[in-house]
Design an enzyme around this catalytic site. Structure first.
Site, PDB file in Angstrom:
ATOM      1  N   GLY A  63      -5.136   5.668  12.559  1.00  0.00           N
ATOM      2  CA  GLY A  63      -6.458   5.805  13.379  1.00  0.00           C
ATOM      3  C   GLY A  63      -6.881   4.555  14.186  1.00  0.00           C
ATOM      4  CE  LYS A  70      -2.284   2.747  -4.016  1.00  0.00           C
ATOM      5  NZ  LYS A  70      -3.312   3.830  -3.495  1.00  0.00           N
ATOM      6  CG  HIS A 129       0.273   4.970  -6.146  1.00  0.00           C
ATOM      7  ND1 HIS A 129      -0.836   4.768  -7.211  1.00  0.00           N
ATOM      8  CD2 HIS A 129      -0.461   5.910  -5.408  1.00  0.00           C
ATOM      9  CE1 HIS A 129      -2.026   5.787  -6.843  1.00  0.00           C
ATOM     10  NE2 HIS A 129      -1.618   6.127  -5.777  1.00  0.00           N
ATOM     11  N   GLY A 175      -2.694   4.157   7.659  1.00  0.00           N
ATOM     12  CA  GLY A 175      -3.368   5.195   8.567  1.00  0.00           C
ATOM     13  C   GLY A 175      -2.721   5.015  10.074  1.00  0.00           C
ATOM     14  CG  ASP A 198      -3.359 -18.508   3.795  1.00  0.00           C
ATOM     15  OD1 ASP A 198      -2.309 -18.364   4.312  1.00  0.00           O
ATOM     16  OD2 ASP A 198      -4.144 -19.134   4.527  1.00  0.00           O
ATOM     17  CB  SER A 254      -1.055   0.006   1.198  1.00  0.00           C
ATOM     18  OG  SER A 254      -1.946   1.080   1.043  1.00  0.00           O
ATOM     19  CG  LEU A 255       0.739   6.152  -0.494  1.00  0.00           C
ATOM     20  CD1 LEU A 255       1.924   6.224  -1.249  1.00  0.00           C
ATOM     21  CD2 LEU A 255      -0.502   7.274  -1.031  1.00  0.00           C
ATOM     22  CE1 TYR A 256      -2.624   6.873   4.941  1.00  0.00           C
ATOM     23  CE2 TYR A 256      -2.489   6.908   2.441  1.00  0.00           C
ATOM     24  CZ  TYR A 256      -3.092   7.154   3.684  1.00  0.00           C
ATOM     25  OH  TYR A 256      -4.264   7.859   3.728  1.00  0.00           O
TER      26      TYR A 256
END
Length: 513
Positions: free
Chosen positions: A84, A175, A173, A82, A180, A78-80
Site C-alpha cells: 500500500g 520481526k 516469522h 505490504g 545503526d 519481517s514476514l512480509y
C-alpha cells in the site's frame, strides 16, 4: 474445486517432540534469571536506553525517522512488506537515505539488508518482491533482499498446495528492525494494518551496539541460507549453498543450524569475556572501581540495570532455545507470582497448557475476541479460523473449570471497535511485587507453529529499574484495559456458535494456523 481438497495435504499428524527445561531458576543474585545466559548471550544495558512504544502510528513514525537517520546499516526482518501507500512511503525513505549515502564523499557506507518470507512475500502479482526490486536495481551494491523458504515445503507437497495455503507449512516469522545501533523488537509486520489499527507490542533499544551486532549477524546468517532476490525478480541461492527445497534437506538444515548457532555462541563468548571484566566480576567493589575509572577517563557509562537475552526458536534447524526458556519460566514461577500472557492467536502447545494448568503461579491470559481476530471476515476456509480459535479457547476454559482453577487461571478477551489484535508476549510479576521484572517480546505466539514450524525470535528483558518496570506495567495495563473476563456465559453468545464441521476439522489442522 472443494476447499476441503486444499486442506488434504495438511492433515498429516505431527510428530511429538519432548524437550526438558535446561535448569531451575537460580537463587537470589544480581537477578534470578541469570541462568538464561547459559544458553544465549547476555547483554547488560542501562534502562535509560529502553523505550516501550504503545501504538501502531508511533511504531510507523519511528521506522521512518530511524531509516532517515541511518548512516551505516538498516536491517529489517519481517514476514512480509505490504503493497500500500504507507509501505511505499517506507521504501521511498530507504531510497532517499541510500541516495544521500551515494552522494556523500568517498564510497557509500550505508548497507540495507531485508529478510522476508518467500511464500508470503511472493503472494499475488504485486507483492513484497515487486515493492523492493526498484531498490535492488538502483543500489545493487548496497541492498540485499533475502527470501527464506522453509525446507519442509518441497517435492509433491510444494506442487500441490496453492498460494496462501503453502504458508501453513513454515515461515520466516522474525520481526526485528535495526538502524545503526538502535533496535526495534516487535511482533508487527511491515504492512499498513500494523501502522494504523492492528494492535501489537514494540520496544526500542537505543544505542545498543552489541545487541545490534547480534541481530545483524542473525539476519545475515538466515539470509545466507535464503534465496536472494535478483533485479529481474528471479531468485537464486548464494554460490555453494544447498538449496532449501531442491537440495538435500538434512544437509541444508545442518548448514543452517551451524550458521545460526555460530552467531549465538560467538556472541555469548564475547559477552562472557566482557562480563568477566565488568559487572559480573567476583570482586564486590569492582563495579564501583570500574565506574570511578570511567569517570576519571571522562567516558562514564551507566551501570547496567537491565539485561537483554535473545531467544531463538528454529525447530526446522533443531534450535529450540525459546521453547526451553519459556517452559522453564512457566515451570519455575512461584506461588503468588503473576504471569500476564498475551497472544493474538490462542492456540497454545500442549506443553504450555499443561504447565499453566499444573503449576502454582496466577495467570491472566489475553487473547483476541473473534471480531478482532486477523482472520475475521476472511473468504473461504480462512473465514472459519476465528471460530476454530473460539473452539480451542472453549476447550481450554472447560479444562480450567474442570480442574477448578478459575481463580488462578483467568482468560480475558481483547475487544476494540475497528481494530484487530496481534500482541504477544508475557510479563512476569514476582510474588509480592506490583511491577513486572521480566517481559518476553518478539514474534512467537506460544502455539504449535511458533514452536515447531516457523523461524522465531524474541527477547527476554529483565530489569531492576523501577521506571522501566513501570513502563512495562503500563504497557500491560493498557492492553488489558480493552478486555473482558471470559466466563461460561461468553460461549453462550450467538457469535460464539461453532459449526460441527469446524469442531471436527480443528483438531486435524490446529497445528497449521
Amino acid at each position: 474445486r472443494s476447499s476441503w481438497l486444499l486442506l488434504a495435504p495438511l492433515l498429516t499428524p505431527p510428530v511429538p517432540v519432548i524437550t526438558a527445561p535446561p535448569c531451575s531458576l537460580c537463587p537470589e543474585g544480581a537477578h534470578r534469571f541469570q541462568w538464561i545466559r547459559n544458553l544465549v548471550p547476555e547483554f547488560g544495558i542501562s534502562s535509560s536506553h529502553v523505550k516501550v512504544l504503545s501504538s501502531p502510528a508511533e511504531f510507523y513514525e519511528l521506522l521512518k525517522v530511524q531509516i532517515k537517520a541511518a548512516k551505516q546499516r538498516v536491517v529489517m526482518a519481517s514476514l512480509y512488506l505490504g503493497t500500500g501507500l504507507l509501505e511505499q512511503e517506507l521504501v521511498d525513505c530507504l531510497e532517499e537515505t541510500l541516495e544521500k549515502s551515494l552522494q556523500a564523499k568517498g564510497s557509500p557506507d550505508l548497507r540495507v539488508s531485508i529478510l522476508l518470507d518467500y511464500t508470503r512475500g511472493s503472494r499475488g502479482r504485486k507483492n513484497s518482491r515487486t515493492m523492493l526490486i526498484p531498490l535492488l536495481q538502483q543500489f545493487p551494491e548496497q541492498v540485499r533482499v533475502s527470501l527464506f523458504h522453509t525446507p519442509n515445503l518441497r517435492g509433491l507437497l510444494r506442487l500441490l498446495i496453492p498460494e496462501r495455503f503453502n504458508e501453513t507449512i513454515g515461515l520466516q516469522h522474525i520481526k526485528v528492525y535495526l538502524f545503526d545501533d538502535n533496535v526495534i523488537l516487535s511482533g508487527a509486520n511491515l504492512s499498513d494494518l500494523y501502522f494504523t489499527n492492528r494492535q501489537d507490542r514494540y520496544v526500542l533499544l537505543r544505542d545498543s551496539p552489541e545487541i545490534a551486532d547480534f541481530f545483524t549477524e542473525l539476519v545475515d546468517a538466515i539470509g545466507d541460507v535464503s534465496l536472494q532476490l535478483q533485479q529481474d525478480d528471479t531468485v537464486q541461492m548464494m554460490e555453494g549453498m544447498v538449496h532449501p527445497y531442491q537440495g538435500d534437506k538434512v544437509a541444508y538444515c545442518e548448514i543452517a543450524n551451524r550458521r545460526v548457532m555460530e552467531v549465538i555462541n560467538s556472541a555469548r563468548t564475547r559477552q562472557e569475556l566482557l562480563h568477566a571484566k565488568t559487572f559480573h566480576s567476583s570482586q564486590p567493589c569492582s563495579s564501583l572501581l570500574s565506574q570511578q575509572g570511567s569517570q576519571a577517563s571522562g567516558s562514564l557509562k551507566p551501570e547496567p540495570d537491565t539485561w537483554i537475552y535473545p531467544l531463538i526458536q528454529m525447530k526446522p534447524f533443531g534450535i529450540q532455545i525459546d521453547e526451553m526458556v519459556t517452559e522453564t519460566l512457566l515451570t519455575e514461577a512461584e506461588r503468588d507470582a503473576r504471569i500476564y500472557l498475551t497472544t493474538g492467536y490462542f492456540n497454545l502447545t500442549q506443553a504450555y497448557m499443561d504447565l499453566i494448568l499444573g503449576t502454582r503461579a496466577e495467570y491472566r491470559i489475553l487473547l483476541a475476541s473473534p471480531e478482532v481476530n486477523g482472520f475475521f471476515g476472511a473468504k473461504g476456509v480462512a473465514g472459519a479460523i476465528p471460530a476454530a480459535y473460539v473452539y480451542i479457547e472453549h476447550q481450554f476454559y472447560s479444562e480450567v473449570c474442570y480442574l477448578q482453577q478459575q481463580e488462578r487461571v483467568q482468560l480475558q478477551e481483547y475487544s476494540r471497535a475497528g481494530w484487530t489484535f496481534h500482541a504477544k508476549g508475557l510479563w512476569l510479576y514476582l510474588a509480592g511485587s506490583d511491577l513486572p521484572c521480566l517481559t518476553l517480546i518478539g514474534s512467537p505466539n506460544f502455539g504449535y507453529r511458533s514452536v515447531h514450524r516457523d523461524l522465531e525470535a524474541q527477547v527476554a528483558i529483565v530489569t531492576e529499574n523501577k521506571a522501566l518496570q513501570q513502563q512495562l506495567h503500563q504497557e500491560q495495563e493498557q492492553l488489558y484495559l480493552c478486555s473482558g473476563v471470559v466466563s461460561t456465559s461468553t460461549f453462550e453468545q450467538p457469535n460464539r456458535y461453532v459449526k460441527l464441521w469446524v469442531k471436527l476439522v480443528t483438531p486435524l489442522i490446529k497445528n497449521f494456523f
